[in-house]
Write a protein that holds these residues in place. Structure first.
Motif, mmCIF file in Angstrom:
data_model
loop_
_atom_site.group_PDB
_atom_site.id
_atom_site.type_symbol
_atom_site.label_atom_id
_atom_site.label_comp_id
_atom_site.label_asym_id
_atom_site.label_seq_id
_atom_site.Cartn_x
_atom_site.Cartn_y
_atom_site.Cartn_z
ATOM 1 N N PRO A 195 0.808 -1.269 -0.126
ATOM 2 C CA PRO A 195 0.065 0.030 0.106
ATOM 3 C C PRO A 195 0.750 1.246 -0.054
ATOM 4 N N GLU A 196 1.976 1.120 0.991
ATOM 5 C CA GLU A 196 2.820 2.537 0.976
ATOM 6 C C GLU A 196 3.536 2.677 -0.550
ATOM 7 N N VAL A 197 3.906 1.491 -1.041
ATOM 8 C CA VAL A 197 4.746 1.770 -2.364
ATOM 9 C C VAL A 197 3.672 2.298 -3.410
ATOM 10 N N THR B 199 1.011 9.377 -5.814
ATOM 11 C CA THR B 199 0.841 10.720 -5.245
ATOM 12 C C THR B 199 2.363 11.076 -4.935
ATOM 13 N N GLY B 200 3.430 10.480 -4.779
ATOM 14 C CA GLY B 200 4.682 10.822 -4.517
ATOM 15 C C GLY B 200 5.102 10.447 -3.026
ATOM 16 N N SER B 201 3.974 9.903 -2.147
ATOM 17 C CA SER B 201 4.352 9.267 -0.877
ATOM 18 C C SER B 201 3.149 8.532 -0.380
ATOM 19 N N TYR C 226 5.189 2.086 7.949
ATOM 20 C CA TYR C 226 5.981 2.245 6.829
ATOM 21 C C TYR C 226 5.749 3.654 6.135
ATOM 22 N N TYR C 227 6.671 4.265 5.665
ATOM 23 C CA TYR C 227 6.523 5.460 5.013
ATOM 24 C C TYR C 227 7.476 5.167 3.413
ATOM 25 N N VAL D 79 11.522 4.094 -5.396
ATOM 26 C CA VAL D 79 10.871 4.445 -4.228
ATOM 27 C C VAL D 79 11.848 3.998 -2.984
ATOM 28 N N LEU D 80 11.908 4.914 -2.190
ATOM 29 C CA LEU D 80 12.674 4.717 -0.921
ATOM 30 C C LEU D 80 11.720 4.551 0.311
ATOM 31 N N ARG D 81 11.711 3.438 1.010
ATOM 32 C CA ARG D 81 10.600 3.316 2.153
ATOM 33 C C ARG D 81 11.390 3.059 3.385
#
Length: 364
Positions: free
Chosen positions: A96-98, A104-106, A122-123, A132-134
């Motif tokens: 979901p966060e990815v 949307t960019g985040s 998770y962000y 993508v950096l998580r």
């Protein structure tokens, strides 16, 4: 203040206290979670700047962090993870966060990780190169949060308890000790006014009336117009449209007066038998006021008039043996044959009798 009221007040205070504690923990936990995501976002920004300056994987491998850092390719494959082997990790495109980062960019989410076997926040942040950096941080449970806050919360509990105890003490001092039945304070006369209270008040001049049979009495009602009179037993006491009561027979009846917009008022009427008159039955030849129990007639004598002293009412006349002597409606006795008979007079509820002896003419 009764013991029941005291118990109710205590239960209300305890319920309010418990609700305040739960609300406090909810607010604190929500704020803690929001701050945790803010921290992850700030850290992700710093790491993204470092990767842009120093290079991607080399910078990630060189840095030391307590947080879990994952670098994800546009196709969802894992390029780097500081806590697991990237080559063995499954595709992260559906995380979901990815998805949020690509759209949307985040993006952010919280869930249990099967890789490191713990629940994380998770962000994820979309980088300029399309990757993508998580950044993930261990999520603090509600129980752990409660343990961290227990010491400051104790002060809050104590403060609330003191406030509740103060309110209860003030209530007890002002209303009496628990279990004491204190009299209620006097009510304001304007309180508890029934909206259905009649606007018109009807008043009767008498609430009890005694009459004798045949007598009359007058009742007067004031306070309203168009008064209606009724009797609960017209066979005992009848009432006219003007409130005149007529005694009919011995007994008791209730006379009611009613009017529109007013409650009815009543009078109890007791009717008694009229006292018996001192009546005297006699022939006109007997002195007035002297009762005559018997008299003698002879065959061929003129009719003897009878009368009843002490009344102006009409007398009902009769004889026991009309074959010996008769009497007409005027009370005149006529001899018919030899013998004895009784003349009967009925008037004003009384029965009077006089014996008549009829003899032959030659017995004078």
């Amino acid at each position: 203040m009764t013991a029941k009221i005291f118990r109710n007040a205590f239960l209300i205070g305890f319920t309010v206290l418990l609700a305040c504690i739960l609300l406090f923990f909810f607010i604190m936990y929500s704020n803690y979670q929001a701050q945790a995501y803010d921290i992850l976002e700030v850290e992700a920004e710093h790491i993204a700047e470092g990767m842009q300056i120093c290079g991607g994987e080399e910078y990630l491998a060189a840095m030391q962090s307590d947080e879990r850092i994952t670098w994800i390719a546009p196709d969802g494959s894992v390029l780097y993870d500081n806590m697991a082997d990237a080559d063995t990790m499954e595709n992260h495109l559906q995380r979901p966060e990815v998805q949020g980062a690509f759209e949307t960019g985040s993006g952010r989410s919280d869930r249990y990780s099967s890789t490191i076997l713990e629940k994380n926040n998770y962000y994820a942040r979309l980088l300029k190169d399309g990757t993508v950096l998580r950044v993930a941080g261990k999520q603090t449970s509600v129980a752990a949060m409660a343990l961290m806050l227990v010491q400051p919360s104790l002060w809050i509990v104590v403060l609330v308890l003191v406030l509740v105890a103060g309110v209860l003490l003030y209530t007890l001092i002002g209303s009496g000790k628990p279990g004491d039945d204190q009299p209620d304070p006097p009510k304001n006369p304007t309180e508890d006014v029934d909206p259905n209270t009649p606007a018109v008040t009807l008043t009767l001049d008498q609430t009890a009336l005694e009459l004798t049979v045949g007598g009359t009495g007058k009742l007067t009602a004031t306070g309203a117009e168009g008064i209606t009179w009724t009797s609960s037993n017209a066979a005992v006491a009848a009432v006219g449209e003007d409130g005149t009561v007529t005694a009919v027979a011995a007994g008791t009846a209730t006379i009611s007066a009613s009017a529109e917009g007013a409650d009815p008022v009543t009078c109890t009427v007791t009717v008694k038998e009229a006292p018996k008159k001192d009546l005297v039955l006699r022939s006109i030849y007997q002195s007035e006021g002297t009762a005559q129990d018997q008299f003698t007639m002879h065959m061929g004598d003129p009719a003897v008039p009878m009368t009843v002293d002490g009344t102006d009412s009409t007398v009902k006349w009769s004889t026991e043996h009309s074959s010996i002597a008769t009497i007409n409606s005027d009370g005149e006795v006529t001899a018919v044959s030899l013998g004895r008979t009784t003349i009967i007079a009925e008037v004003d509820g009384q029965t009077l009798k006089c014996e008549v002896l009829v003899q032959p003419i030659d017995s004078q």
